[in-house]
Design a protein around this motif. Structure first.
Motif, mmCIF file in Angstrom:
data_model
loop_
_atom_site.group_PDB
_atom_site.id
_atom_site.type_symbol
_atom_site.label_atom_id
_atom_site.label_comp_id
_atom_site.label_asym_id
_atom_site.label_seq_id
_atom_site.Cartn_x
_atom_site.Cartn_y
_atom_site.Cartn_z
ATOM 1 N N GLY A 74 0.819 -1.208 0.000
ATOM 2 C CA GLY A 74 0.000 0.000 0.000
ATOM 3 C C GLY A 74 0.853 1.258 0.000
ATOM 4 O O GLY A 74 0.553 2.230 -0.687
ATOM 5 N N ALA A 76 3.768 1.542 -1.223
ATOM 6 C CA ALA A 76 4.356 1.698 -2.550
ATOM 7 C C ALA A 76 3.293 2.077 -3.579
ATOM 8 O O ALA A 76 3.630 2.510 -4.673
ATOM 9 C CB ALA A 76 5.041 0.404 -2.956
ATOM 10 N N GLY A 77 2.012 1.897 -3.209
ATOM 11 C CA GLY A 77 0.933 2.227 -4.140
ATOM 12 C C GLY A 77 0.773 1.195 -5.234
ATOM 13 O O GLY A 77 0.753 1.539 -6.419
ATOM 14 N N ALA A 78 0.685 -0.079 -4.856
ATOM 15 C CA ALA A 78 0.593 -1.153 -5.845
ATOM 16 C C ALA A 78 -0.634 -0.954 -6.719
ATOM 17 O O ALA A 78 -1.706 -0.577 -6.244
ATOM 18 C CB ALA A 78 0.517 -2.497 -5.142
ATOM 19 N N ASN A 79 -0.468 -1.207 -7.990
ATOM 20 C CA ASN A 79 -1.562 -0.947 -8.923
ATOM 21 C C ASN A 79 -2.658 -1.992 -8.845
ATOM 22 O O ASN A 79 -3.771 -1.769 -9.284
ATOM 23 C CB ASN A 79 -0.999 -0.885 -10.342
ATOM 24 N N PHE A 81 -3.869 -3.212 -6.020
ATOM 25 C CA PHE A 81 -4.313 -3.189 -4.626
ATOM 26 C C PHE A 81 -5.827 -3.366 -4.609
ATOM 27 O O PHE A 81 -6.563 -2.524 -5.113
ATOM 28 C CB PHE A 81 -3.927 -1.854 -4.004
ATOM 29 N N ASN B 137 -10.072 0.854 -7.467
ATOM 30 C CA ASN B 137 -10.385 0.006 -8.601
ATOM 31 C C ASN B 137 -11.560 0.550 -9.413
ATOM 32 O O ASN B 137 -11.839 0.069 -10.488
ATOM 33 C CB ASN B 137 -10.704 -1.415 -8.138
ATOM 34 N N ASN B 171 -3.617 5.240 -13.653
ATOM 35 C CA ASN B 171 -2.748 4.413 -12.816
ATOM 36 C C ASN B 171 -2.015 5.256 -11.785
ATOM 37 O O ASN B 171 -1.868 4.859 -10.623
ATOM 38 C CB ASN B 171 -1.732 3.662 -13.692
ATOM 39 N N LYS B 174 -4.373 6.261 -9.104
ATOM 40 C CA LYS B 174 -4.680 5.095 -8.290
ATOM 41 C C LYS B 174 -3.553 4.855 -7.283
ATOM 42 O O LYS B 174 -3.804 4.614 -6.096
ATOM 43 C CB LYS B 174 -4.837 3.894 -9.222
ATOM 44 N N GLN B 175 -2.320 4.965 -7.793
ATOM 45 C CA GLN B 175 -1.173 4.764 -6.897
ATOM 46 C C GLN B 175 -1.194 5.780 -5.767
ATOM 47 O O GLN B 175 -1.043 5.435 -4.585
ATOM 48 C CB GLN B 175 0.117 4.893 -7.699
#
Lengths: 353, 502
Positions: A74, A76-79, A81, B137, B171, B174-175
């Protein structure tokens, strides 16, 4: 079917075109086969038949391995997630905040308040877990619904089957589950779409149990923990430790005796604050209201789950025609009638947009 | 059977999507009115068995709020004294406020770094207001105007002219949303208590003053004035009204009276005027009270000869005297009111008057102790001697009481007391407190105990300020700033490897 290259050098334009067309089709066909093979390799979601012990181990693993990893992902901001991972991270404030609430008075050199805060936090977490366990157990005993059922997702996470009421994973349930649930929910076997009835009742159970956990379980454990932790007797519990030390150092006692003795001493020490707050014979009116109200709402919740956990429904037998069909039967020229009697003409279908 | 229907038999109107950004007014309305409404509807839906996930979410929020409020309410049940539950309500309110403020602060830091406002909310086609970045998402970015999207892309270093520019932007957003959410969850557990206690520290005093004034106003306007204005008032009713007014203005056992606010502010103001708050923390919280007192006396020995300090102290004492008069004089005048004078029984009147007199004497005696510091001859004495005299002066003085008694005309009692402090103490301790309790009270607080108590609480507060909002809050702010500058929106190798192994 391989393309034939025998006449390739002498071929006409149309022949070349046909050949190219075949080649294109061949490539498409190959791609399709590759896709099918790849699809076979993708793991499917699988139900986990965890026992009580497995679930305990799973919780430990979630707390100490999955959660730190998820937090790192989280940060790292995983895509990829997911929402369930977010829900897992959302539990962190409860534990971290609880630790901080215990540490704050101790940092201010107020041990008394620290002990009481610690009791409050522990009691809240325990009460929360206890009320969830109670509600889950009641649903399992009465209706056979295992609300803690889990599945392993394609990405390797263990997730709840009945986490959401909008998207419950009914697709993972096997026929034996439906049979067992329908039997426990007392849905008659001749019911039309018996599995559908089970699913409808399951949806109801998911929402009701979640709401009860939120409204009754959380608030009662919070209020109860705050009420019981307010006792000053918590400070006297530390007197039990020297006597336990004495018991453990005693060479004459056997290991079993030592264990039983120390448990009895500890429980005696822990009983005092509970008794002080829960013995309400001569206490003021508001204390009686709090204690009796809390216990009564727990009892009412249990009774509600037992008798109204899933609602009474009028199950329609499979040979019974529903009201819509009966209505349609009264209108011989309606589209319903035409469809039911297979008299709908192709012309009729063509007129529709 | 519905599957067998011909297509188009049921006509579903296809409306264009109506999702758009929510205005400020709509968001406020949603917070204050619609969420509780939705929680109620959600509960009804639950009991009828057709609730949805978002309803349960609303129910969760509302239950948490109600839980905090009900804990405060139950705590209030255990506090019988009037106004005793005020700190509980303030604590509950500031706890909820802190819970609301924490994400806003983190989102503010994110906004400063990246220009992304994570507080953005939109109205979906069903008319529900939802946070745009809540579920990374599902972020309907089309509700943002194209200029805004272009602006964000520029700020984040993405060109929207590329074929996958929109996807890159999505993206990146989102990050950032996931990072901010995780950071919020890590901070929330500590930030909420720290911010809540800081808010409580700020609002407790003004709220208690307001509540005390309100109590007095309520007793005066709803009990005393009707009782005085009514043509026929029973003596019992009038007595009760006056007693209620006295309780709400000068009653003991509660902090929410005008007089207790006066008592609360007096030592704080004196400590400020004498610059005692500038003493180092280790002196303020020295374990031995004698050592603490020595430090105070040394400080006063330096401070008191300064003319400015002396003038300020004199002004302060005058001001406090005026305040005391403004509290007590109307009450004394009320007892002289013809209707009160004639209606209330003589014995009750005497008791009420004595109570007022005792209150006035106690307060004035304390002021008198401090006034004597103004005329203390410090310059004419050698330093150590002066300090010893000063510390003597700040002890509870029997002489002042004797003077007061003689001023009141009770000469024999004053002579009896002049035997000396040791004998007086002996006499007082040998008798029951019923007789000499009022005397103790009437003598007021000595400057020593008064200042030491005030300095102790001040030292504790200083330590708390240093540790709690200072060290922990500052640490969190620095950590958030570091996280935002270094990690927010940075490129990481985030595959599914981290998740696969579980």
């Amino acid at each position: 079917m391989l393309p034939n290259f025998r006449h390739a050098p002498h071929s006409t334009k149309s022949q070349t075109d046909a050949l190219l067309k075949n080649l294109a089709q061949w490539e498409q066909w190959q791609q399709y086969i590759q896709l099918q093979e790849r699809r076979k390799q993708i793991p499917e979601d699988t139900l986990l038949d965890y026992t009580f012990l497995d679930k305990g181990l799973h919780h430990l693993k979630t707390g100490f391995i999955t959660l730190p990893k998820t937090i790192l992902r989280g940060l790292a901001g995983a895509n990829d997630f997911t929402f369930s991972e977010a829900m897992l991270v959302a539990k962190v404030p409860y534990y971290l905040g609880g630790l901080f609430l215990i540490a704050s008075p101790i940092m201010g050199k107020n041990l008394k308040e620290g002990v009481r805060q610690g009791a409050a936090v522990l009691l809240y977490l325990m009460g929360n877990a206890g009320s969830h366990f109670l509600i889950n157990s009641l649903y399992r005993l009465r209706f056979g619904i295992d609300l803690t059922m889990m599945y392993r997702s394609q990405t390797g996470q263990a997730e709840q089957v009945f986490a959401s009421s909008d998207f419950p994973r009914f697709d993972l349930l096997k026929p034996r589950h439906y049979e067992y649930l329908a039997r426990k929910m007392e849905i008659p076997p001749e019911t039309a779409d018996r599995n559908g009835a089970v699913r409808s009742q399951l949806r109801h159970a998911i929402t009701t149990s979640r709401a009860l956990k939120l409204v009754v379980g959380n608030s009662i454990s919070a209020i109860g923990a705050g009420y019981i932790a307010r006792s000053d007797k918590w400070l006297e519990t530390q007197k039990a430790f020297p006597s336990i030390q004495g018991i453990l150092k005693n060479p004459r006692m056997s290991l079993l005796q030592k264990a039983s003795q120390s448990i009895s001493v500890l429980s005696e020490g822990l009983r005092a604050p509970f008794m002080e707050r829960l013995a309400i014979g001569e206490s003021p009116q508001w204390k009686k209201c709090v204690v009796l109200g809390g216990l009564a709402s727990l009892a009412v919740t249990s009774l509600y789950i037992w008798f109204r956990g899933v609602p009474d429904r009028h199950y329609v037998a499979s040979n019974d025609e529903g009201p819509l069909v009966q209505y349609a039967a009264t209108h011989p020229n309606s589209a319903f009638r035409q469809v039911l009697n297979n008299t709908a003409t192709p012309n009729y279908w063509r007129t529709q947009p | 059977m519905i599957n067998h229907l011909p297509p188009g038999f049921v006509k579903t109107p296809k409306l264009p999507p109506k999702a758009r950004l929510a205005t400020w007014k709509e968001r406020t309305e949603d917070n204050l009115i619609k969420i509780p409404q939705a929680a109620y509807t959600g509960w009804c839906a639950v009991t009828h068995g057709h609730s949805k996930d978002h309803m349960l979410g609303r129910l969760d929020d509302t239950t948490r709020t109600l839980g905090v409020v009900s804990i405060a309410g139950l705590g209030a049940l255990g506090t019988p004294e009037p106004g005793g539950s005020l700190p509980l309500w303030l604590g509950a309110a500031s706890w909820l406020g802190a819970m609301a403020v924490t994400p806003k602060l983190i989102n503010g830091a994110v906004y400063m770094k990246t220009g992304v406002n994570l507080n953005t909310r939109y109205i979906n086609s069903n008319g529900q207001i939802q946070p745009l970045f809540l579920d990374p998402n599902y972020m309907p970015l089309h509700v943002l105007p194209p200029e805004k999207r272009q602006q964000l892309a520029l700020r984040l270093g993405i060109s929207l002219d590329d074929s996958n520019g929109q996807i890159q932007l999505k993206n990146k957003l989102k990050q950032i949303a996931v990072q901010a959410f995780t950071w919020w969850m890590l901070m929330a557990g500590m930030a909420t208590p720290v911010i809540a206690s800081s808010i409580c520290d700020r609002i407790e005093d003004p709220f208690k003053s307001l509540a005390s004034r309100f109590r007095q106003w309520k007793a005066y306007h709803y009990q005393v004035i009707p009782a005085l204005n009514a043509p026929h008032t029973s003596a019992q009713k009038l007595t009760k009204a006056v007693e209620t007014l006295l309780d709400s203005s000068i009653g003991s056992g509660t902090e929410v009276t005008v007089l207790s606010r006066w008592w609360k502010q007096l030592p704080e103001k004196i400590v400020q005027t004498l610059h005692l708050d500038k003493l180092p923390q280790k002196d303020l919280l020295h374990p031995s009270p004698t050592a603490r007192f020595e430090k105070v006396v040394q400080h006063l020995h330096r401070q008191l000869p300064q003319i400015e300090t002396k003038a300020n102290l004199e002004l302060l004492l005058q001001h406090k005297q005026q305040e005391l008069n403004s509290i007590l004089s109307p009450l004394e005048a009320l007892l002289q009111h013809p209707k009160v004078n004639t209606k209330i029984p003589r014995k009750t009147q005497t008791l009420l008057a004595q109570r007022l007199q005792l209150t006035r004497d106690t307060a004035e005696a304390t002021l008198l102790h401090f006034k004597r510091l103004l005329t203390f001859p410090l310059q004419s004495l050698p330093a150590t001697h002066a300090q010893a005299k000063l510390s003597q002066q700040m002890e509870k003085s029997v002489l002042s009481y004797a003077l007061q008694l003689s001023r009141q005309g009770k000469i024999s009692e004053a002579i009896q007391l002049s035997g000396g402090p040791s004998q007086f103490q002996k006499v007082l301790t040998s008798f029951t407190e019923n007789r000499f309790g009022p005397a103790f009270q009437q003598m007021g607080d000595s400057p020593k105990s008064f200042l030491l108590r005030a300095l102790n609480s001040l030292g504790l507060r200083h330590r708390w300020l240093k540790l709690y909002p200072g060290l922990i809050g500052g640490g969190m702010i620095i950590a958030t700033a570091l996280f935002c500058t270094v990690f927010l929106g940075a490129d990481f190798n985030t595959g599914t490897e981290g998740r696969k192994s579980s």
